[in-house]
Design a protein around this motif. Sequence first.
Motif, PDB file in Angstrom:
ATOM      1  N   ASP A   1      26.263 -17.177 -29.593  1.00  0.00           N
ATOM      2  CA  ASP A   1      25.601 -18.044 -28.623  1.00  0.00           C
ATOM      3  C   ASP A   1      24.268 -17.447 -28.173  1.00  0.00           C
ATOM      4  N   ILE A   2      24.208 -16.127 -28.030  1.00  0.00           N
ATOM      5  CA  ILE A   2      22.927 -15.485 -27.691  1.00  0.00           C
ATOM      6  C   ILE A   2      21.894 -15.785 -28.774  1.00  0.00           C
ATOM      7  N   VAL A   3      22.306 -15.647 -30.023  1.00  0.00           N
ATOM      8  CA  VAL A   3      21.389 -15.906 -31.136  1.00  0.00           C
ATOM      9  C   VAL A   3      20.896 -17.347 -31.094  1.00  0.00           C
ATOM     10  N   MET A   4      21.814 -18.274 -30.930  1.00  0.00           N
ATOM     11  CA  MET A   4      21.431 -19.690 -30.922  1.00  0.00           C
ATOM     12  C   MET A   4      20.492 -19.991 -29.765  1.00  0.00           C
ATOM     13  N   TYR A   5      20.804 -19.469 -28.593  1.00  0.00           N
ATOM     14  CA  TYR A   5      19.984 -19.708 -27.407  1.00  0.00           C
ATOM     15  C   TYR A   5      18.578 -19.143 -27.576  1.00  0.00           C
ATOM     16  N   CYS A   6      18.487 -17.888 -28.002  1.00  0.00           N
ATOM     17  CA  CYS A   6      17.173 -17.249 -28.129  1.00  0.00           C
ATOM     18  C   CYS A   6      16.328 -17.904 -29.215  1.00  0.00           C
ATOM     19  N   CYS A   7      16.975 -18.430 -30.237  1.00  0.00           N
ATOM     20  CA  CYS A   7      16.250 -19.006 -31.375  1.00  0.00           C
ATOM     21  C   CYS A   7      16.104 -20.522 -31.272  1.00  0.00           C
ATOM     22  N   GLY A   8      16.426 -21.107 -30.122  1.00  0.00           N
ATOM     23  CA  GLY A   8      16.215 -22.537 -29.915  1.00  0.00           C
ATOM     24  C   GLY A   8      17.309 -23.422 -30.448  1.00  0.00           C
ATOM     25  N   ASP A   9      18.545 -22.906 -30.528  1.00  0.00           N
ATOM     26  CA  ASP A   9      19.696 -23.683 -31.010  1.00  0.00           C
ATOM     27  C   ASP A   9      19.426 -24.324 -32.365  1.00  0.00           C
ATOM     28  N   PRO A  10      19.086 -23.530 -33.389  1.00  0.00           N
ATOM     29  CA  PRO A  10      18.835 -24.092 -34.720  1.00  0.00           C
ATOM     30  C   PRO A  10      20.108 -24.683 -35.320  1.00  0.00           C
ATOM     31  N   ALA A  11      19.954 -25.740 -36.093  1.00  0.00           N
ATOM     32  CA  ALA A  11      21.107 -26.400 -36.703  1.00  0.00           C
ATOM     33  C   ALA A  11      21.633 -25.574 -37.869  1.00  0.00           C
ATOM     34  N   PRO A  12      22.931 -25.239 -37.880  1.00  0.00           N
ATOM     35  CA  PRO A  12      23.487 -24.523 -39.031  1.00  0.00           C
ATOM     36  C   PRO A  12      23.566 -25.438 -40.246  1.00  0.00           C
ATOM     37  N   LYS A  13      23.272 -24.895 -41.438  1.00  0.00           N
ATOM     38  CA  LYS A  13      23.272 -25.670 -42.675  1.00  0.00           C
ATOM     39  C   LYS A  13      24.403 -25.257 -43.618  1.00  0.00           C
ATOM     40  N   THR A  14      24.580 -23.969 -43.833  1.00  0.00           N
ATOM     41  CA  THR A  14      25.676 -23.487 -44.683  1.00  0.00           C
ATOM     42  C   THR A  14      26.277 -22.241 -44.053  1.00  0.00           C
ATOM     43  N   VAL A  15      27.560 -22.028 -44.338  1.00  0.00           N
ATOM     44  CA  VAL A  15      28.280 -20.871 -43.807  1.00  0.00           C
ATOM     45  C   VAL A  15      29.150 -20.289 -44.916  1.00  0.00           C
TER      46      VAL A  15
ATOM     47  N   GLU B   1      42.625 -12.910 -36.744  1.00  0.00           N
ATOM     48  CA  GLU B   1      41.836 -11.927 -37.481  1.00  0.00           C
ATOM     49  C   GLU B   1      41.428 -10.770 -36.574  1.00  0.00           C
ATOM     50  N   ASP B   2      41.404  -9.555 -37.167  1.00  0.00           N
ATOM     51  CA  ASP B   2      40.869  -8.423 -36.409  1.00  0.00           C
ATOM     52  C   ASP B   2      39.466  -8.053 -36.853  1.00  0.00           C
ATOM     53  N   SER B   3      38.948  -8.685 -37.947  1.00  0.00           N
ATOM     54  CA  SER B   3      37.553  -8.476 -38.316  1.00  0.00           C
ATOM     55  C   SER B   3      37.021  -9.675 -39.081  1.00  0.00           C
ATOM     56  N   VAL B   4      35.682  -9.784 -39.120  1.00  0.00           N
ATOM     57  CA  VAL B   4      35.033 -10.938 -39.733  1.00  0.00           C
ATOM     58  C   VAL B   4      33.660 -10.517 -40.242  1.00  0.00           C
ATOM     59  N   VAL B   5      33.270 -11.075 -41.383  1.00  0.00           N
ATOM     60  CA  VAL B   5      31.902 -10.929 -41.887  1.00  0.00           C
ATOM     61  C   VAL B   5      31.414 -12.313 -42.278  1.00  0.00           C
ATOM     62  N   GLY B   6      30.116 -12.552 -42.161  1.00  0.00           N
ATOM     63  CA  GLY B   6      29.628 -13.880 -42.502  1.00  0.00           C
ATOM     64  C   GLY B   6      28.124 -13.955 -42.663  1.00  0.00           C
ATOM     65  N   LEU B   7      27.705 -15.026 -43.312  1.00  0.00           N
ATOM     66  CA  LEU B   7      26.290 -15.349 -43.486  1.00  0.00           C
ATOM     67  C   LEU B   7      26.113 -16.824 -43.164  1.00  0.00           C
ATOM     68  N   ILE B   8      25.181 -17.121 -42.259  1.00  0.00           N
ATOM     69  CA  ILE B   8      24.930 -18.488 -41.809  1.00  0.00           C
ATOM     70  C   ILE B   8      23.464 -18.814 -42.054  1.00  0.00           C
ATOM     71  N   ARG B   9      23.232 -19.866 -42.807  1.00  0.00           N
ATOM     72  CA  ARG B   9      21.865 -20.361 -42.966  1.00  0.00           C
ATOM     73  C   ARG B   9      21.648 -21.479 -41.958  1.00  0.00           C
ATOM     74  N   THR B  10      20.528 -21.443 -41.253  1.00  0.00           N
ATOM     75  CA  THR B  10      20.195 -22.486 -40.295  1.00  0.00           C
ATOM     76  C   THR B  10      18.827 -23.051 -40.659  1.00  0.00           C
ATOM     77  N   ASN B  11      18.383 -24.057 -39.901  1.00  0.00           N
ATOM     78  CA  ASN B  11      17.016 -24.532 -40.113  1.00  0.00           C
ATOM     79  C   ASN B  11      15.993 -23.636 -39.413  1.00  0.00           C
ATOM     80  N   GLY B  12      16.489 -22.511 -38.902  1.00  0.00           N
ATOM     81  CA  GLY B  12      15.659 -21.426 -38.387  1.00  0.00           C
ATOM     82  C   GLY B  12      15.998 -20.167 -39.161  1.00  0.00           C
ATOM     83  N   PRO B  13      16.391 -19.106 -38.482  1.00  0.00           N
ATOM     84  CA  PRO B  13      16.669 -17.848 -39.183  1.00  0.00           C
ATOM     85  C   PRO B  13      18.004 -17.858 -39.914  1.00  0.00           C
TER      86      PRO B  13
END
Length: 352
Positions: free
Chosen positions: A187-201, A235-247
């Motif tokens: 949520d910090i990332v989304m807020y600071c970056c202007g709530d970019p729309a996620p495209k793929t996860v 889950e006790d751990s998670v890794v991920g990559l999210i593409r958005t229309n921003g970063p």
Amino acid sequence: MDKIRIAMIGCGDIANKRHIPAYQNNPQAEIVYFCDIIRDRARHAAEKYGGGRVVTDFHDILKDPSIDAVSICTPNNLHAIISIECLQAGIHVLCEKPAGRCFEEVLRMQSVQHETGKILNIGVVNRFNTSVNLIKNMIDSGKLGEIYHVYVSFRAHRSIPGLGGDFTNKEISGGGVLIDWGVHFLDIVMYCCGDPAPKTVSAETFSKLGLNLKTYAYKEMWSSEPKLDGVYTVEDSVVGLIRTNGPVITLHGAWAQNIGEQEMYIDFMGDKAGIRLQYGKNFKIYTAKDGVLYDIQPEYRAYDHFQNEIDSFIRCVQTGEKLSSHIDTAIITAKMMQAIYDSANCHREIIL
């Protein structure tokens, strides 16, 4: 103006440490109900904080037309149920994070908010954090240039909360470290970056270290003592990559890992400058000018973000102001987290 009449629903740790003191510090708010299914917990809160009616069923609150707003500080499985019924009863709602256990629950909450027009804010408290807002202002003003990548780390050595209890029961919590810690970081990332729309996860989750409740060794056990007859279905751990229309956002989170380090930070990478935010603390800026590298440590006065959150909630109940923590923005992170779980379950990329 009359005081805003508040009901506390759920009188556990977050209510006692954060919500109740913040309401008491606001001269325009008055807590008139303390509600918890464990009566002694509600009674203790009422006695500690100077009065208010003690109830064990939140439906008793819905019958009182004088109630303006509620704070919902219950386990995750009750967030959607209670929020929806309060909205339908004409009551404004501040619901602790996460909004719901899954995206479907959050969609229902949003739908009812739109139908009733009552306020539904989610407890993404870092949107009221001084450090976070300074970073957001720097990004908005272009000081970092193009933010092309954000890396998120929320990792601890052995820190599963309340092993065997509500936190590790998926039916109650909806998930593990992602829905507990990750929701704040994303949520910090989304807020600071202007709530970019996620495209793929694309993501994977792991449930490895907490499965055997009796042999799990730990550094700390926050929330409660282990319940060895309980369950561990998260889950006790998670890794991920999210593409958005921003970063692009990459993340690595762990309640428990066989690495003796705790790393709680977010790196914002821009083509003019970068920032590392230490979660809940300060941040450092990295940049270059005229062939010289600079590390800048800003100094500033930080205000209590929970107090800011509660004060802002009271203000928007009075004025109708729409805050950045409104369900319409919180739902973006809920959609992203659902895609992380879906990607992990099917072991492939999810297109949104």
